[in-house]
Design an enzyme around this catalytic site. Structure first.
Site, PDB file in Angstrom:
ATOM      1  N   VAL A  52       6.382   4.052  -1.883  1.00 53.64           N
ATOM      2  CA  VAL A  52       7.140   2.436  -3.414  1.00 53.64           C
ATOM      3  C   VAL A  52       5.954   1.909  -3.724  1.00 53.64           C
ATOM      4  CG1 VAL A  52       8.248   0.357  -4.192  1.00 53.64           C
ATOM      5  CG2 VAL A  52       9.788   2.328  -2.386  1.00 53.64           C
ATOM      6  N   CYS A  53       5.339   1.551  -2.814  1.00 56.00           N
ATOM      7  CA  CYS A  53       4.270   1.166  -3.026  1.00 56.00           C
ATOM      8  C   CYS A  53       3.243   1.627  -4.091  1.00 56.00           C
ATOM      9  CB  CYS A  53       3.659   0.100  -1.843  1.00 56.00           C
ATOM     10  SG  CYS A  53       4.835  -1.625  -1.148  1.00 56.00           S
ATOM     11  N   LEU A  54       2.699   2.989  -2.562  1.00 50.68           N
ATOM     12  CA  LEU A  54       1.560   3.472  -2.945  1.00 50.68           C
ATOM     13  C   LEU A  54       1.680   4.527  -4.209  1.00 50.68           C
ATOM     14  CD1 LEU A  54      -1.059   4.198  -2.644  1.00 50.68           C
ATOM     15  CD2 LEU A  54       0.018   6.134  -0.229  1.00 50.68           C
TER      16      LEU A  54
END
Length: 205
Positions: free
Chosen positions: A121-123
């Protein structure tokens, strides 16, 4: 794919470090690798940037909620970058948040070293978007993780297909150092043995 005008090899002089959502609450989502290992590797990346004088952009999401604050070790190592961190109100893809993208562009660097607390999700989204814009992106996989092996596998494949280079902390440090005998190389190899290799051993044990 990265533009042909970008130098092929990443160096301390042409790269910036982007640390995405390494927050004490969000760290708990990491299940595919040891979360303490991922935290230590992200801290080692912060130390590397500090040694090399590389520009760093830190971003967080909803610190006041369950995600919590940025890891205190990162804040202590990079106080200026921490104070200037981009606090997103909830936008998932950091690259889609203008303040973050503008901060990255302001570094003037075309090689981007990225670590995001969750790979899936974040990367994945900022890594892919930056690569599609022509940046040379390296994603540091042992400073990132996912809630499951399946979501990690799919995220890695999507990033690879988009031209993102997948790497590990020790490989990245060796690539940037080039020569362990230089003053900065000596500091980096010291960092490898003090922080990175013990962390890898702890994750395997």
């Amino acid at each position: 794919m990265a533009s042909q005008s970008i130098p092929a090899r990443v160096t301390a002089e042409n790269a910036a470090l982007l640390l995405i959502d390494h927050q004490v609450g969000t760290m708990q989502l990491i299940k595919n690798i040891d979360r303490d290992l991922a935290a230590r590797q992200s801290i080692a990346l912060a130390k590397m940037a500090n040694i090399l004088g590389m520009p760093v952009v830190i971003t967080s999401s909803q610190e006041e909620n369950a995600q919590g604050p940025i890891l205190p070790e990162i804040a202590a190592i990079l106080p200026e970058a921490y104070d200037e961190r981009v606090k997103r109100p909830g936008v998932v893809n950091a690259w889609a948040y203008p303040e973050f993208r503008d901060a990255v562009l302001a570094t003037g660097r075309k090689h981007l070293i990225m670590a995001g607390v969750t790979t899936d999700v974040c990367l994945i989204f900022p890594a892919i978007d930056a690569a599609l814009e022509g940046f040379a992106v390296q994603a540091v996989m042992d400073a990132s993780g996912s809630p499951s092996e399946l979501s990690e596998e799919f995220a890695r494949q999507r990033m690879h297909d988009a031209g993102v280079v997948l790497t590990a902390t020790n490989t990245l440090m060796a690539e940037i150092a080039q020569d362990w005998s230089t003053p900065s190389g000596q500091q980096l190899i010291g960092l490898l043995f003090s922080d990175v290799f013990p962390a890898l051993g702890a994750g395997i044990a």
